[in-house]
Write a protein that holds these residues in place. Structure first.
Motif: not given
Lengths: 290, 129
Positions: A135-156
Motif C-alpha cells: 500500500l506504499v510504494c506502487p502509488a508513486i510510480y506512474d506506469l502509463g495506466q488510464a486509471a488507478n484502482v485500489v483493492a481494499l478488503s474488509v478484513t484489513e
C-alpha cells in the motif's frame, strides 16, 4: 578566489536545477500510455495490500462479458498470480521484481517486449496491471495506466485510507473486496471507512464487491466499460484535433462523476485531461496540446 | 508505556527510497558533468508530504550510496513541503487531515502541492583551468 590566472583554484558554484526525480519514469509511462491509447486498450493499475483480493477480482472479471482481458502480475518472486489468471483463460505474465516493492514504467515496458503478451494486449479491451501487494510504494510510480484502482478488503480494517493516504490520494476507484465476510466482522464500520476515505480522496468513488458471491460485480463491470468508452472518446477527440478540425462539442458525456477525474493535478491521469465542467457548453472546446 | 512503533533495523534495498536516490545521483552526475564540477558540496531536495517518500529512509539511502559518488562529501538538505488541497472555486487551501470538500462552495477540493520529489539546487566545486 582566483578566477583569471588558470592556477586551478576552485570555486563553489550554486546551480539551480528543479528536476523531478521521477521524471524518467514518467517519460516512459507517457510512452506506455500512448501505446495503450493507440491500441484502444484500457490499462488499469490495480494496487492493494498482499491478500486484498486483487487476483480474485481479476479472476471474477473473466465471466463478466466485458471483452478480452490481458494482464501482468507484479510479484517479488513467484508466478503464482499470473498462473491463476492463465488458468482462467487470460493471457498473463508475471513480472518478478526481486527485492523491489513496486512496478515501474520501465519494468512494464520491458514486459511488453514479450511478443505473445504484446499481441494479446493489443487485441484486448482491458489490460490489468496487477501491482506488487503493497500500500506504499506502487502509488508513486506512474506506469502509463488510464486509471488507478485500489483493492481494499474488509478484513484489513477501515482505517487503511488514513494510514496510507498517498495510495488513496492517487486512486481513481476504491474496490472494497470480500464483502461476503462482513457478517463475521462485527467491529467493521462502513461509515468509518467512508469517513476515512473522505479525508484522503476529495470525491471518493467506492464499489463494494465479493468475488465469491458475485455481489457488486455489475458495478465493477459498469465502471470498467465507462472508463473504456471515455478512453476511446478521448482518443477519437485527439485524432480529430490532430487532423486540424476545430470543432465544438457538447460536454454532456453522461459521466456519473464529472468532478472526480479532473480533480487530480499530479500527472498520473494524463490521457484525459480536458475539463468537462465548463458552465458554458456553447464555447468551442480547446483541446490541450499533447 | 510500551513502544508500539518499530522500524526494522535493516530496511534493505527493497525500499523505493534507494531507487529514487539512484535516479537523483544520475541527475547530479549529468549536472556535475555539464558544469565540470570536481565535487558536490550541497544537494537541496524538496520532499512533498504526499510524495510517498520517507525522509529518514531517503537520507539513509543517500548516505549509503554517496561514498561512491561525486557526492561523497555532500550534505543532503531536505526541504519538506506540506501537502495541500484547494477549492477549485474559492481557492481556499486545506491541509492533510481535513475532509476534502469545500463547505462554502460545496465542491470537492483538488490536490494542490506536496506531491513531488524535486532536486532543486546543487552547490558544486568547480575548478578554473
Amino acid at each position: 578566489m582566483c578566477e583569471d590566472c588558470g592556477c586551478g583554484d576552485s570555486e563553489l558554484v550554486p546551480v539551480e536545477v528543479q528536476h523531478r526525480i521521477l521524471s524518467e519514469n514518467d517519460r516512459v509511462a507517457s510512452h506506455n500510455r500512448e501505446h495503450f491509447a493507440e491500441q484502444g486498450v484500457l490499462a488499469i493499475n490495480l494496487m492493494g495490500s498482499p491478500g486484498s483480493g486483487k487476483t480474485a477480482l481479476l479472476e471474477a472479471s473473466v465471466g463478466l462479458g466485458i471483452g478480452s482481458i490481458s494482464a501482468v502480475s507484479g510479484d517479488l518472486a513467484t508466478d503464482r498470480d499470473a498462473d491463476r489468471l492463465v488458468r482462467k483463460g487470460i493471457v498473463a505474465r508475471s513480472i518478478t521484481t526481486g527485492s523491489a516493492c513496486h512496478l515501474d514504467a520501465s519494468l512494464l515496458h520491458h514486459s511488453l517486449h514479450d511478443e505473445e503478451l504484446a499481441k494479446a494486449v493489443a487485441a484486448s479491451e482491458f489490460f490489468f496491471i496487477e501491482n506488487v501487494g503493497n500500500l506504499v510504494c506502487p502509488a508513486i510510480y506512474d506506469l502509463g495506466q488510464a486509471a488507478n484502482v485500489v483493492a481494499l478488503s474488509v478484513t484489513e480494517g477501515e482505517d487503511k485510507p488514513i494510514k496510507y493516504p498517498v495510495m488513496f490520494d492517487r486512486a481513481d476507484l476504491v474496490v472494497v473486496t470480500k464483502v461476503d465476510l462482513l457478517p463475521y466482522l462485527p467491529g467493521f464500520s462502513l461509515d468509518a471507512l467512508k469517513d476515512g476515505l473522505a479525508q484522503v480522496m476529495p470525491d471518493p468513488r467506492v464499489l463494494f464487491v465479493s468475488a465469491v458471491t458475485g455481489e457488486g460485480m455489475e458495478g465493477w463491470k459498469a465502471w470498467l466499460l465507462q472508463q473504456r468508452a471515455r478512453l476511446l472518446e478521448s482518443v477519437a477527440d485527439a485524432q480529430e484535433y490532430g487532423h486540424g478540425h476545430g470543432h465544438e462539442h457538447d460536454h454532456e458525456h453522461g459521466h456519473a462523476h464529472s468532478h472526480h477525474d479532473h480533480s487530480h493535478d499530479d500527472g498520473s491521469h494524463g490521457h484525459h485531461d480536458h475539463d468537462h465542467d465548463h458552465s458554458d457548453h456553447s464555447t468551442p472546446h480547446v483541446h490541450p496540446t499533447r | 508505556m510500551l513502544r508500539s512503533r518499530y522500524r526494522a533495523p535493516n530496511s534493505g534495498d527493497g525500499m523505493h527510497e534507494y531507487s529514487l536516490v539512484s535516479s537523483l545521483m544520475d541527475e547530479i552526475d549529468r549536472q556535475a558533468g555539464a558544469h565540470r564540477a570536481t565535487s558536490v558540496q550541497k544537494v537541496h531536495v524538496r520532499l512533498g508530504e504526499m510524495a510517498g517518500v520517507d525522509a529518514d529512509l531517503f537520507r539513509t539511502a543517500f548516505e549509503m550510496i554517496q561514498p561512491h559518488t561525486i557526492c561523497a562529501e555532500a550534505e543532503l538538505v531536505l526541504h519538506s513541503e506540506p501537502a495541500g488541497w484547494a477549492c477549485p472555486l474559492c481557492g481556499r487551501r486545506h491541509p492533510l487531515g481535513a475532509t476534502l470538500r469545500c463547505e462554502a462552495c460545496d465542491v470537492p477540493l483538488r490536490p494542490d502541492g506536496g506531491r513531488d520529489l524535486v532536486l532543486e539546487r546543487l552547490e558544486m566545486e568547480v575548478s578554473h583551468v
